[in-house]
Motif scaffolding. Structure first.
Motif, PDB file in Angstrom:
ATOM      1  N   VAL A 442      25.845  51.424  43.834  1.00  0.00           N
ATOM      2  CA  VAL A 442      24.963  51.056  42.724  1.00  0.00           C
ATOM      3  C   VAL A 442      25.171  49.624  42.251  1.00  0.00           C
ATOM      4  CG1 VAL A 442      24.689  53.420  41.910  1.00  0.00           C
ATOM      5  CG2 VAL A 442      26.609  52.056  41.077  1.00  0.00           C
ATOM      6  N   ALA A 443      26.324  49.040  42.521  1.00  0.00           N
ATOM      7  CA  ALA A 443      26.616  47.693  42.006  1.00  0.00           C
ATOM      8  C   ALA A 443      27.449  46.920  43.023  1.00  0.00           C
ATOM      9  CB  ALA A 443      27.348  47.785  40.658  1.00  0.00           C
ATOM     10  N   PRO A 444      26.844  46.530  44.150  1.00  0.00           N
ATOM     11  CA  PRO A 444      27.625  45.866  45.207  1.00  0.00           C
ATOM     12  C   PRO A 444      28.259  44.543  44.777  1.00  0.00           C
ATOM     13  CG  PRO A 444      25.263  45.865  45.702  1.00  0.00           C
ATOM     14  CD  PRO A 444      25.459  46.778  44.558  1.00  0.00           C
ATOM     15  N   LYS A 445      27.605  43.785  43.879  1.00  0.00           N
ATOM     16  CA  LYS A 445      28.199  42.525  43.434  1.00  0.00           C
ATOM     17  C   LYS A 445      29.462  42.782  42.607  1.00  0.00           C
ATOM     18  CE  LYS A 445      24.056  39.625  43.451  1.00  0.00           C
ATOM     19  NZ  LYS A 445      23.133  38.779  42.646  1.00  0.00           N
ATOM     20  N   GLU A 446      29.374  43.762  41.708  1.00  0.00           N
ATOM     21  CA  GLU A 446      30.564  44.113  40.927  1.00  0.00           C
ATOM     22  C   GLU A 446      31.660  44.649  41.852  1.00  0.00           C
ATOM     23  OE1 GLU A 446      32.137  47.140  37.430  1.00  0.00           O
ATOM     24  OE2 GLU A 446      30.077  47.292  38.160  1.00  0.00           O
ATOM     25  N   THR A 447      31.270  45.423  42.870  1.00  0.00           N
ATOM     26  CA  THR A 447      32.231  45.960  43.831  1.00  0.00           C
ATOM     27  C   THR A 447      32.998  44.837  44.508  1.00  0.00           C
ATOM     28  OG1 THR A 447      30.875  47.915  44.234  1.00  0.00           O
ATOM     29  CG2 THR A 447      32.455  47.319  45.939  1.00  0.00           C
ATOM     30  N   ALA A 448      32.289  43.775  44.878  1.00  0.00           N
ATOM     31  CA  ALA A 448      32.957  42.636  45.522  1.00  0.00           C
ATOM     32  C   ALA A 448      33.978  42.008  44.589  1.00  0.00           C
ATOM     33  CB  ALA A 448      31.916  41.610  45.962  1.00  0.00           C
ATOM     34  N   ARG A 449      33.637  41.865  43.311  1.00  0.00           N
ATOM     35  CA  ARG A 449      34.595  41.286  42.351  1.00  0.00           C
ATOM     36  C   ARG A 449      35.814  42.185  42.190  1.00  0.00           C
ATOM     37  NH1 ARG A 449      29.702  40.009  39.645  1.00  0.00           N
ATOM     38  NH2 ARG A 449      29.904  41.819  38.288  1.00  0.00           N
ATOM     39  N   LEU A 450      35.571  43.483  42.137  1.00  0.00           N
ATOM     40  CA  LEU A 450      36.690  44.420  42.004  1.00  0.00           C
ATOM     41  C   LEU A 450      37.610  44.341  43.220  1.00  0.00           C
ATOM     42  CD1 LEU A 450      34.757  47.531  40.624  1.00  0.00           C
ATOM     43  CD2 LEU A 450      36.524  46.253  39.394  1.00  0.00           C
ATOM     44  N   LEU A 451      37.027  44.248  44.408  1.00  0.00           N
ATOM     45  CA  LEU A 451      37.842  44.203  45.616  1.00  0.00           C
ATOM     46  C   LEU A 451      38.583  42.881  45.767  1.00  0.00           C
ATOM     47  CD1 LEU A 451      35.588  46.077  48.184  1.00  0.00           C
ATOM     48  CD2 LEU A 451      37.675  46.882  47.093  1.00  0.00           C
ATOM     49  N   GLU A 452      37.982  41.806  45.295  1.00  0.00           N
ATOM     50  CA  GLU A 452      38.697  40.525  45.316  1.00  0.00           C
ATOM     51  C   GLU A 452      39.955  40.607  44.469  1.00  0.00           C
ATOM     52  OE1 GLU A 452      35.835  37.732  43.993  1.00  0.00           O
ATOM     53  OE2 GLU A 452      34.781  37.621  45.930  1.00  0.00           O
ATOM     54  N   ARG A 453      39.809  41.205  43.284  1.00  0.00           N
ATOM     55  CA  ARG A 453      40.970  41.351  42.409  1.00  0.00           C
ATOM     56  C   ARG A 453      41.974  42.349  42.999  1.00  0.00           C
ATOM     57  NH1 ARG A 453      41.486  43.774  36.369  1.00  0.00           N
ATOM     58  NH2 ARG A 453      43.561  42.946  35.956  1.00  0.00           N
ATOM     59  N   ALA A 454      41.464  43.441  43.576  1.00  0.00           N
ATOM     60  CA  ALA A 454      42.346  44.429  44.198  1.00  0.00           C
ATOM     61  C   ALA A 454      43.159  43.797  45.324  1.00  0.00           C
ATOM     62  CB  ALA A 454      41.543  45.613  44.724  1.00  0.00           C
ATOM     63  N   GLY A 455      42.518  42.917  46.095  1.00  0.00           N
ATOM     64  CA  GLY A 455      43.223  42.242  47.182  1.00  0.00           C
ATOM     65  C   GLY A 455      44.367  41.383  46.679  1.00  0.00           C
ATOM     66  N   ARG A 456      44.123  40.670  45.569  1.00  0.00           N
ATOM     67  CA  ARG A 456      45.198  39.845  44.996  1.00  0.00           C
ATOM     68  C   ARG A 456      46.353  40.721  44.514  1.00  0.00           C
ATOM     69  NH1 ARG A 456      40.625  37.188  42.801  1.00  0.00           N
ATOM     70  NH2 ARG A 456      40.916  38.200  40.779  1.00  0.00           N
ATOM     71  N   CYS A 457      46.010  41.837  43.875  1.00  0.00           N
ATOM     72  CA  CYS A 457      47.057  42.742  43.369  1.00  0.00           C
ATOM     73  C   CYS A 457      47.854  43.338  44.524  1.00  0.00           C
ATOM     74  CB  CYS A 457      46.437  43.856  42.536  1.00  0.00           C
ATOM     75  SG  CYS A 457      45.748  43.314  40.958  1.00  0.00           S
ATOM     76  N   ALA A 458      47.160  43.754  45.588  1.00  0.00           N
ATOM     77  CA  ALA A 458      47.849  44.335  46.740  1.00  0.00           C
ATOM     78  C   ALA A 458      48.778  43.323  47.392  1.00  0.00           C
ATOM     79  CB  ALA A 458      46.828  44.857  47.749  1.00  0.00           C
ATOM     80  N   LYS A 459      48.321  42.085  47.470  1.00  0.00           N
ATOM     81  CA  LYS A 459      49.161  41.028  48.055  1.00  0.00           C
ATOM     82  C   LYS A 459      50.382  40.773  47.178  1.00  0.00           C
ATOM     83  CE  LYS A 459      48.950  36.295  49.828  1.00  0.00           C
ATOM     84  NZ  LYS A 459      48.088  35.089  50.009  1.00  0.00           N
ATOM     85  N   ASP A 460      50.172  40.747  45.866  1.00  0.00           N
ATOM     86  CA  ASP A 460      51.305  40.560  44.945  1.00  0.00           C
ATOM     87  C   ASP A 460      52.309  41.693  45.078  1.00  0.00           C
ATOM     88  OD1 ASP A 460      50.188  38.247  43.978  1.00  0.00           O
ATOM     89  OD2 ASP A 460      49.323  39.171  42.181  1.00  0.00           O
ATOM     90  N   GLY A 461      51.796  42.928  45.203  1.00  0.00           N
ATOM     91  CA  GLY A 461      52.689  44.085  45.330  1.00  0.00           C
ATOM     92  C   GLY A 461      53.358  44.175  46.683  1.00  0.00           C
ATOM     93  N   GLY A 462      52.730  43.591  47.702  1.00  0.00           N
ATOM     94  CA  GLY A 462      53.317  43.603  49.036  1.00  0.00           C
ATOM     95  C   GLY A 462      53.325  44.963  49.706  1.00  0.00           C
ATOM     96  N   HIS A 463      52.464  45.892  49.252  1.00  0.00           N
ATOM     97  CA  HIS A 463      52.436  47.259  49.772  1.00  0.00           C
ATOM     98  C   HIS A 463      51.399  47.327  50.888  1.00  0.00           C
ATOM     99  CE1 HIS A 463      52.090  51.608  49.940  1.00  0.00           C
ATOM    100  NE2 HIS A 463      53.119  51.728  49.104  1.00  0.00           N
ATOM    101  N   LEU A 464      51.865  47.625  52.116  1.00  0.00           N
ATOM    102  CA  LEU A 464      50.992  47.567  53.289  1.00  0.00           C
ATOM    103  C   LEU A 464      49.820  48.545  53.175  1.00  0.00           C
ATOM    104  CD1 LEU A 464      50.568  46.349  56.109  1.00  0.00           C
ATOM    105  CD2 LEU A 464      51.962  48.201  57.030  1.00  0.00           C
ATOM    106  N   GLN A 465      50.088  49.773  52.668  1.00  0.00           N
ATOM    107  CA  GLN A 465      49.010  50.754  52.563  1.00  0.00           C
ATOM    108  C   GLN A 465      47.940  50.295  51.580  1.00  0.00           C
ATOM    109  OE1 GLN A 465      50.296  54.686  51.511  1.00  0.00           O
ATOM    110  NE2 GLN A 465      48.227  55.528  51.560  1.00  0.00           N
ATOM    111  N   ALA A 466      48.357  49.666  50.467  1.00  0.00           N
ATOM    112  CA  ALA A 466      47.385  49.156  49.499  1.00  0.00           C
ATOM    113  C   ALA A 466      46.534  48.047  50.126  1.00  0.00           C
ATOM    114  CB  ALA A 466      48.102  48.634  48.258  1.00  0.00           C
ATOM    115  N   ILE A 467      47.171  47.181  50.879  1.00  0.00           N
ATOM    116  CA  ILE A 467      46.439  46.102  51.560  1.00  0.00           C
ATOM    117  C   ILE A 467      45.417  46.686  52.538  1.00  0.00           C
ATOM    118  CG2 ILE A 467      46.700  44.172  53.180  1.00  0.00           C
ATOM    119  CD1 ILE A 467      49.464  43.671  51.847  1.00  0.00           C
ATOM    120  N   ASP A 468      45.830  47.713  53.290  1.00  0.00           N
ATOM    121  CA  ASP A 468      44.917  48.359  54.239  1.00  0.00           C
ATOM    122  C   ASP A 468      43.753  49.044  53.520  1.00  0.00           C
ATOM    123  OD1 ASP A 468      46.395  47.555  56.399  1.00  0.00           O
ATOM    124  OD2 ASP A 468      47.483  49.449  56.631  1.00  0.00           O
TER     125      ASP A 468
END
Length: 485
Positions: A442-468
């Motif tokens: 329903v909101a692909p643009k918002e989804t992209a923003r959420l995933l960009e932030r999720a990617g930064r958080c996963a990288k900060d956490g260093g958790h391979l499963q989260a990154i995947d």
């Protein structure tokens, strides 16, 4: 018919659970109503005068305006706690007694009450196991979302004193293995290890690492090899969840079990190695280490036997599932349930149920997965584990999405993000990814923003499963965009 029991959680973040009845809203329409319930839950007898509540919630309002706000908050609170309550019905949970507002003692339970009662019993008559169980019950920061609220400070200080009492009692209570009494420095290090476990389960990972390091260095100075092995295992597991996987393996290699080490010490060492290897994506090696841990746990006969056995079996399921061997993963997961229940450790049982939930999801049995997931969520909440609670909410959100239950998926994903926000890192990465999946259609643009932030958080956490997971969610978003004409 008696109303369903309402449980109020204050440790690890505010939450409500009813044992039956209509589901409760994850969000409150009026913050004053939520604060009203928190104030009553924090008060030892769960009753306050109306003026005390108005002084906290609306300190600068005129009396008439404050009374009006209180009436609205009271109405909102009652209908949030009891959605099926008729417009003029009597609440089963929140009543008025003259100018006093009160939580009904027969139908409401507050986690801090139960934890403090457990602590009082353990301090009066309990041994080491009872003391440790009582300290476990007090795990979790009191209302972290209200960390600086002065009205929560008396309860915060009271619980801090109770934890300190339990830690002192643990230090004075020798382990039931016999043999020579440990020196005071060893006792202090042992208390640090107990405390680090609670910090770890509360999501305070950096503090946990610091405390375990102190314990390990203390044991090294005293030449206590077995104690060093246990402390190294604890340190490695905390380090392995983030960017410290390489250091975690080095710590384990520096402190292997000695030739005369007991089976429980060997099991803890292999378990830590398996966890670290799985965090780094080395699932076959992690599986071999988990099986070695199970072999040692089977031979162990100490009080930790059911804990070690349940953890080693659950860890095998994780490694098999992430290796793509879902059919083989079900057996160890089911075998882990009985020892987890026997252990009495709510956090461990929540972990095993979470593993079972994922096993059922991979098998396409979404109804069974939901049942396991709901139990895991309730136990994580009761154990005061905010990051585990956020993780379970995120996974339940995705299950509801698979079943086409959009409203439930949205509610749980938003609640997951709200709880994970203060912790960031891996917990927030999973929560944001779940919310992105809920919104993708329903909101692909918002989804992209959420995933960009999720990617930064996963990288900060260093958790391979989260990154995947973030990477997979991006691929799903690309597929949705390509499908749009």
């Amino acid at each position: 018919m008696n109303p369903p029991l309402l449980r109020i959680r204050l440790l690890g973040g505010f939450g409500l659970v009813r044992e039956a009845g209509a589901p409760l809203a994850a969000r409150w329409s009026r913050p004053g109503a939520r604060t009203l319930v928190k104030l009553l839950a924090l008060t030892p007898d769960h009753a306050l005068h109306r003026e005390q509540i108005m002084a906290v919630c609306w300190p600068h309002a005129e009396l008439r305006a404050a009374l009006g706000s209180l009436r609205v908050a009271l109405h909102t609170a009652r209908h949030t706690l009891e959605p099926e309550l008729p417009p003029r019905g009597s609440s089963a949970y929140l009543t008025a007694d003259g100018d006093l507002l009160r939580l009904v003692p027969d139908t409401v339970r507050v986690d801090t009450d139960e934890a403090e009662a457990l602590a009082r019993r353990a301090l009066h008559t309990g041994g080491r196991r009872e003391l440790a169980h009582a300290l476990e019950a007090l795990t979790g920061e009191l209302l972290p979302e209200d960390r600086y609220a002065p009205w929560a400070e008396p309860a915060r200080e009271r619980l801090a004193r109770r934890r300190a009492d339990l830690r002192r009692a643990l230090a004075a209570n020798p382990r039931p293995h016999g043999g020579p009494t440990l020196r005071p420095e060893a006792d202090a290090a042992r208390v640090r290890l107990d405390w680090a476990l609670h910090l770890d389960r509360s999501g305070r990972y950096e503090e946990a690492v610091t405390v375990v390091r102190e314990a390990l260095h203390s044991y090294e100075r005293q030449g206590l090899r077995d104690a060093c092995t246990l402390a190294a295992a604890r340190l490695a597991e905390v380090l392995g969840r983030g960017r410290g996987g390489g250091e975690a393996l080095a710590v384990l290699d520096a402190h292997p079990p000695g030739a005369g080490a007991s089976d429980d010490i060997r099991a803890a060492h292999h378990m830590a190695r398996s966890a670290v290897l799985s965090y780094r994506g080395r699932y076959e090696e992690g599986l071999a280490a988990a099986r070695a841990a199970e072999h040692c746990a089977e031979a162990a006969r100490g009080a930790d036997h059911p804990v070690l056995l349940a953890r080693s079996l659950a860890q095998q399921t994780v490694c098999l599932g992430l290796s793509g061997l879902a059919d083989e993963a079900a057996g160890p997961a089911e075998s882990a349930l009985a020892p987890a229940e026997e252990s009495g450790d709510r956090a461990l049982l929540a972990t095993v149920l979470s593993v079972l939930r994922e096993t059922e999801r991979r098998a396409g049995r979404h109804g069974d997965a939901l049942a396991y997931g709901r139990r895991a969520l309730a136990l994580a909440e009761q154990a005061g584990r905010p990051t585990a609670t956020a993780f379970e909410r995120a996974n339940l959100a995705e299950l509801h999405l698979l079943r086409g239950e959009q409203a439930d998926a949205e509610r749980l994903a938003l609640a997951s993000v709200e709880l994970a926000e203060p912790f960031g890192g891996t917990a927030l990465a999973f929560a944001l990814t779940a919310l992105a999946r809920v919104r993708v259609a329903v909101a692909p643009k918002e989804t992209a923003r959420l995933l960009e932030r999720a990617g930064r958080c996963a990288k900060d956490g260093g958790h391979l499963q989260a990154i995947d997971e973030v990477r997979t969610a991006w691929a799903e978003l690309v597929a949705v965009r390509q499908a749009v004409p």
